[in-house]
Design a protein around this motif. Structure first.
Motif, mmCIF file in Angstrom:
data_model
loop_
_atom_site.group_PDB
_atom_site.id
_atom_site.type_symbol
_atom_site.label_atom_id
_atom_site.label_comp_id
_atom_site.label_asym_id
_atom_site.label_seq_id
_atom_site.Cartn_x
_atom_site.Cartn_y
_atom_site.Cartn_z
ATOM 1 N N UNK A 122 0.794 -1.218 0.000
ATOM 2 C CA UNK A 122 0.000 0.000 0.000
ATOM 3 C C UNK A 122 0.836 1.282 0.000
ATOM 4 N N UNK A 123 2.160 1.187 0.021
ATOM 5 C CA UNK A 123 2.984 2.388 -0.085
ATOM 6 C C UNK A 123 2.904 2.918 -1.506
ATOM 7 N N UNK A 124 2.760 4.218 -1.653
ATOM 8 C CA UNK A 124 2.660 4.826 -2.981
ATOM 9 C C UNK A 124 3.978 5.501 -3.336
ATOM 10 N N UNK A 125 4.566 5.079 -4.431
ATOM 11 C CA UNK A 125 5.810 5.689 -4.901
ATOM 12 C C UNK A 125 5.517 7.007 -5.604
ATOM 13 N N UNK A 126 6.357 8.003 -5.355
ATOM 14 C CA UNK A 126 6.241 9.288 -6.033
ATOM 15 C C UNK A 126 7.245 9.343 -7.174
ATOM 16 N N UNK A 127 8.521 9.070 -6.849
ATOM 17 C CA UNK A 127 9.564 9.216 -7.856
ATOM 18 C C UNK A 127 10.845 8.564 -7.380
ATOM 19 N N UNK A 128 11.782 8.416 -8.297
ATOM 20 C CA UNK A 128 13.158 8.028 -7.987
ATOM 21 C C UNK A 128 14.016 9.172 -8.501
ATOM 22 N N UNK A 129 14.823 9.753 -7.606
ATOM 23 C CA UNK A 129 15.605 10.935 -7.967
ATOM 24 C C UNK A 129 17.077 10.753 -7.602
ATOM 25 N N UNK A 130 17.900 11.589 -8.187
ATOM 26 C CA UNK A 130 19.325 11.579 -7.883
ATOM 27 C C UNK A 130 19.660 12.486 -6.707
ATOM 28 N N UNK A 131 18.686 13.273 -6.240
ATOM 29 C CA UNK A 131 18.901 14.185 -5.109
ATOM 30 C C UNK A 131 17.851 13.927 -4.040
ATOM 31 N N UNK A 132 18.236 14.195 -2.787
ATOM 32 C CA UNK A 132 17.307 14.086 -1.660
ATOM 33 C C UNK A 132 16.253 15.172 -1.782
ATOM 34 N N UNK A 133 15.055 14.881 -1.316
ATOM 35 C CA UNK A 133 14.009 15.887 -1.257
ATOM 36 C C UNK A 133 14.187 16.679 0.036
ATOM 37 N N UNK A 134 14.197 18.007 -0.029
ATOM 38 C CA UNK A 134 14.422 18.816 1.177
ATOM 39 C C UNK A 134 13.391 18.520 2.259
ATOM 40 N N UNK A 135 13.894 18.227 3.466
ATOM 41 C CA UNK A 135 13.040 17.979 4.615
ATOM 42 C C UNK A 135 12.492 16.570 4.709
ATOM 43 N N UNK A 136 12.781 15.696 3.769
ATOM 44 C CA UNK A 136 12.272 14.327 3.806
ATOM 45 C C UNK A 136 13.286 13.446 4.520
ATOM 46 N N UNK A 137 12.785 12.531 5.324
ATOM 47 C CA UNK A 137 13.630 11.571 6.024
ATOM 48 C C UNK A 137 13.679 10.282 5.211
ATOM 49 N N UNK A 138 14.883 9.731 5.067
ATOM 50 C CA UNK A 138 15.065 8.518 4.278
ATOM 51 C C UNK A 138 15.550 7.373 5.147
ATOM 52 N N UNK A 151 11.333 1.632 7.440
ATOM 53 C CA UNK A 151 11.196 1.966 6.021
ATOM 54 C C UNK A 151 9.791 2.462 5.711
ATOM 55 N N UNK A 152 8.784 1.833 6.313
ATOM 56 C CA UNK A 152 7.400 2.208 6.040
ATOM 57 C C UNK A 152 7.068 3.603 6.578
ATOM 58 N N UNK A 153 7.695 4.014 7.684
ATOM 59 C CA UNK A 153 7.408 5.310 8.286
ATOM 60 C C UNK A 153 8.195 6.454 7.646
ATOM 61 N N UNK A 154 9.212 6.145 6.880
ATOM 62 C CA UNK A 154 10.062 7.185 6.280
ATOM 63 C C UNK A 154 9.385 7.811 5.066
ATOM 64 N N UNK A 155 9.965 8.914 4.601
ATOM 65 C CA UNK A 155 9.478 9.580 3.387
ATOM 66 C C UNK A 155 9.984 8.912 2.131
ATOM 67 N N UNK A 156 10.944 8.005 2.291
ATOM 68 C CA UNK A 156 11.505 7.300 1.143
ATOM 69 C C UNK A 156 12.662 6.426 1.582
ATOM 70 N N UNK A 157 13.349 5.884 0.596
ATOM 71 C CA UNK A 157 14.488 5.012 0.867
ATOM 72 C C UNK A 157 15.684 5.491 0.065
ATOM 73 N N UNK A 158 16.833 5.589 0.736
ATOM 74 C CA UNK A 158 18.085 5.941 0.071
ATOM 75 C C UNK A 158 18.803 4.655 -0.317
ATOM 76 N N UNK A 159 19.205 4.559 -1.569
ATOM 77 C CA UNK A 159 19.939 3.402 -2.066
ATOM 78 C C UNK A 159 21.354 3.820 -2.454
#
Length: 111
Positions: free
Chosen positions: A25-41, A51-59
């Motif tokens: 049920x997690x909805x993906x927004x995008x995959x980017x080369x830069x962090x989104x300001x203020x988002x926790x990864x 992982x589920x509570x974060x704003x995204x995942x850093x790879x």
């Protein structure tokens, strides 16, 4: 962890593919080369709940798990960071990523 699905993400730097078990049920927004300001990864190796509570995942491509080419053959990743961004809401309003990722291709001329 209850139901999970395996989702494949492509490194925007080198096209290596990584697989991730996650909640369906997690909805993906995008995959980017830069962090989104203020988002926790979270990282790929963090517990499911983190992982589920974060704003995204850093790879880190190829360094935090195996990667393949698009055909499923094992390859080495480029070692660069990229970010999976989940859809996020604040006070009931969907937050837009920065830079915006509107439908269709996004051109980013920054290096």
């Amino acid at each position: 962890m209850t139901d999970t699905v395996t989702v494949r993400y492509t490194c925007p730097h080198c096209d290596a593919v990584v697989s991730l078990e996650r909640a369906p049920d997690l909805a993906d927004r995008s995959v980017t080369t830069v962090r989104q300001p203020g988002w926790e990864y979270a990282t790929r190796t963090d517990p499911f709940e983190v992982r589920e509570a974060a704003g995204g995942i850093a790879f880190r491509c190829g360094e935090d798990g195996p990667v393949t080419d698009r055909d499923g053959n094992a390859i080495e990743g480029c070692g660069r960071l990229y970010y999976l961004n989940f859809v996020r809401f604040e006070h009931g309003v969907e937050l837009e990523p920065e830079p915006p990722t509107y439908g269709g291709p996004r051109f980013d001329f920054r290096t």
